[in-house]
Scaffold this motif. Sequence first.
Motif, PDB file in Angstrom:
ATOM      1  N   ARG A   1      -9.590   7.411  -3.245  1.00 36.10           N
ATOM      2  CA  ARG A   1      -8.941   6.493  -3.977  1.00 36.10           C
ATOM      3  C   ARG A   1      -8.778   4.989  -3.515  1.00 36.10           C
ATOM      4  NH1 ARG A   1      -5.295  10.582  -5.245  1.00 36.10           N
ATOM      5  NH2 ARG A   1      -3.708  10.206  -3.481  1.00 36.10           N
ATOM      6  N   GLU A   2      -8.535   5.123  -2.033  1.00 34.60           N
ATOM      7  CA  GLU A   2      -8.495   3.872  -1.453  1.00 34.60           C
ATOM      8  C   GLU A   2      -9.787   2.998  -1.613  1.00 34.60           C
ATOM      9  OE1 GLU A   2      -5.978   2.824   0.094  1.00 34.60           O
ATOM     10  OE2 GLU A   2      -6.539   1.151   1.411  1.00 34.60           O
TER      11      GLU A   2
ATOM     12  N   GLU B   1     -11.487   0.562   5.085  1.00 37.47           N
ATOM     13  CA  GLU B   1     -11.718  -1.046   5.228  1.00 37.47           C
ATOM     14  C   GLU B   1     -12.330  -1.271   6.245  1.00 37.47           C
ATOM     15  OE1 GLU B   1      -7.540  -2.544   5.563  1.00 37.47           O
ATOM     16  OE2 GLU B   1      -8.076  -4.417   5.179  1.00 37.47           O
TER      17      GLU B   1
ATOM     18  N   ALA C   1      -9.698   1.669  -4.968  1.00 39.70           N
ATOM     19  CA  ALA C   1      -8.593   0.512  -5.119  1.00 39.70           C
ATOM     20  C   ALA C   1      -9.336  -0.964  -4.489  1.00 39.70           C
ATOM     21  CB  ALA C   1      -7.491   0.905  -4.281  1.00 39.70           C
ATOM     22  N   LEU C   2      -9.923  -0.706  -3.243  1.00 38.96           N
ATOM     23  CA  LEU C   2     -10.345  -1.844  -2.550  1.00 38.96           C
ATOM     24  C   LEU C   2     -11.618  -2.474  -3.358  1.00 38.96           C
ATOM     25  CD1 LEU C   2     -10.288  -1.263   1.235  1.00 38.96           C
ATOM     26  CD2 LEU C   2      -8.930  -2.622  -0.107  1.00 38.96           C
TER      27      LEU C   2
ATOM     28  N   ALA D   1     -11.864  -2.271  -6.621  1.00 41.76           N
ATOM     29  CA  ALA D   1     -11.493  -2.860  -7.822  1.00 41.76           C
ATOM     30  C   ALA D   1     -10.701  -4.263  -7.397  1.00 41.76           C
ATOM     31  CB  ALA D   1     -10.174  -1.979  -8.411  1.00 41.76           C
TER      32      ALA D   1
ATOM     33  N   MET E   1       0.669  -1.040   0.024  1.00 40.34           N
ATOM     34  CA  MET E   1      -0.177   0.125  -0.038  1.00 40.34           C
ATOM     35  C   MET E   1       0.720   1.197   0.064  1.00 40.34           C
ATOM     36  SD  MET E   1      -3.305  -0.609   2.459  1.00 40.34           S
ATOM     37  CE  MET E   1      -3.352  -2.164   2.744  1.00 40.34           C
ATOM     38  N   SER E   2       0.343   2.169  -0.556  1.00 37.63           N
ATOM     39  CA  SER E   2       1.147   3.470  -0.596  1.00 37.63           C
ATOM     40  C   SER E   2       0.996   4.185   0.557  1.00 37.63           C
ATOM     41  CB  SER E   2       0.990   4.219  -1.938  1.00 37.63           C
ATOM     42  OG  SER E   2      -0.377   4.651  -1.729  1.00 37.63           O
TER      43      SER E   2
END
Lengths: 366, 188
Positions: A40-41, A13, A44-45, A47, A1-2
């Motif tokens: 964005r997070e 989450e 991403a999750l 996706a 993770m960035s």
Amino acid sequence: MSASHCPRTWEVEAVRDGRSSAAASTAFAVHAQHCPECAREQRALAALGTRLRAGASAAAPELMLRRVRQNVLAGANRHALAPQPTAAWFARFAAGLGPRVALGALALALVGSGVLAYRTQRAKVRGAAALQLVAAADADFAHLREPQLEIIELRAGSLEISFRRSAHDSLVVRVPDGEIRDFGTVFRVSVQHGRTEEITVREGAVLLRRPGRSDVVIAAGETYRAPALPLRPQRATAPTPDRQDSLERSEAVAAPATRGGANEPGVSAADGGQPIQQPSAARTDHSSTRRRPARPAQLGPAGLRERASPAVGELDEQDRAYLRILALLQDGRRAEARLAAQEYQRDFPAGFRRNEVAAIAAATER
Amino acid sequence: MTKSAPKKLRSDDDDAASDARLLERVAAGEVSALGVLYDRHAPGLMRFAQRVDPQEYEDLLQITFMRVARLAERFDGRSASARAWLFAIMTRIAQERSRSLRRFTAALSRLADLPHRREMPAPETASDLERALSRISTAKRTVLLLAEIEGFTCDEIAAMLGIPVGTVWTRLHHARKELRALHAEFEP
């Protein structure tokens, strides 16, 4: 993770996994609308989940599912047909317990046996109406009743059987080349030339058992068809050891339309079947006086394929190959062990030791 | 994980009740009921098995349903749905087999001085994501699959695996973290 700068990114989450309360989730949803990092997070999750689900949506291999289904049902049938614990077993079990516990268990057993006797009686009463037979004009059969067992001996012709199984009654259809165990079904069975030609199951499942051959489970919607008979007697020079295998493999092959002719040789001996002993109980015979010629077999969907057990010789070979791999490993000859393991995997892809051999092959690759 | 619309819930409830009745019939020795249960759940269980144990998923599916036939009388529809119960059985069998294989491999390593290997490699045909998935531990992978693909809630997963819900959250977090580290596509 960035690396993330927003201190609330972890809540993405938490909300997704149901860790946050409803109020906290609502508050975070408002925050995420204005926070690009959290948005964005979230994407991403989402996706990740979408990709995982997309990979899992491929169609299941149908043949494999059917093979496992047959194995499962055959195993369950064997379990259902296994002998139940006897009174002697219970006495031994009770003797192993203390006297008070044993007395309590005995009292329970007495009450239980009373209930069982009552239910058995009721089942017998119901049993008379649970079996229905519709015989074709060419049917030659007898119906016998034994305690807790309905027996139908079908010598030739077709029978449509509907049987509602109770806890204490079961049905066996004896055919010239074996027997059919019924587990509460509606099915049709045809016998010609001294062997079972066809079984079509509409509801439930039946188990076809023949001496010297593996059991076949036929479930609802499935049809079993016997292999085509040879049109000429086999020559003496024909290789005999493959006879059984060829018969088993040809179970799924549709029979030729010319089958059933008057010139066909008898098959009871060639088919490997043995006559089943007939009980001496009083019977009701339903032999028809006039025989119709055997109807030609229809070309239809493929029937069930039996799963032949590996021959004893093959098992010996598997064991020898596996022991050789272990011996090579013990001698420290890893390269040879790897080659032997690869040979095993190639020769016995479904071998009994395939897991262990795969582990050895993987470990010796390094 | 949130549930879907009320109409869908109603349908799920009907299916669950039907599954419970099927399991009652299986417990009574009715083999045909096991066939119906198999037809209903085997495709989903097989897809799960393919990811949990890519090498032996066929065996895993078969052993699961054999055990279902044996344990059907213990099913309690009040504590879990039949679907969750079936997945729990498969998960436990996978854990048992994984432990057994690990012990065997360790014994082999001691016997022949071989390097210890924890996980079997994914098949060469697997996609990048599948390969990345196969590289995270079975425990974390199982939780991730149950949550993200099968749609079970963390509470349900905790009950299925017999672990605290906090452990489920932790495993899920680490599974995602490892998967994203291995697969840069999912980095924000």
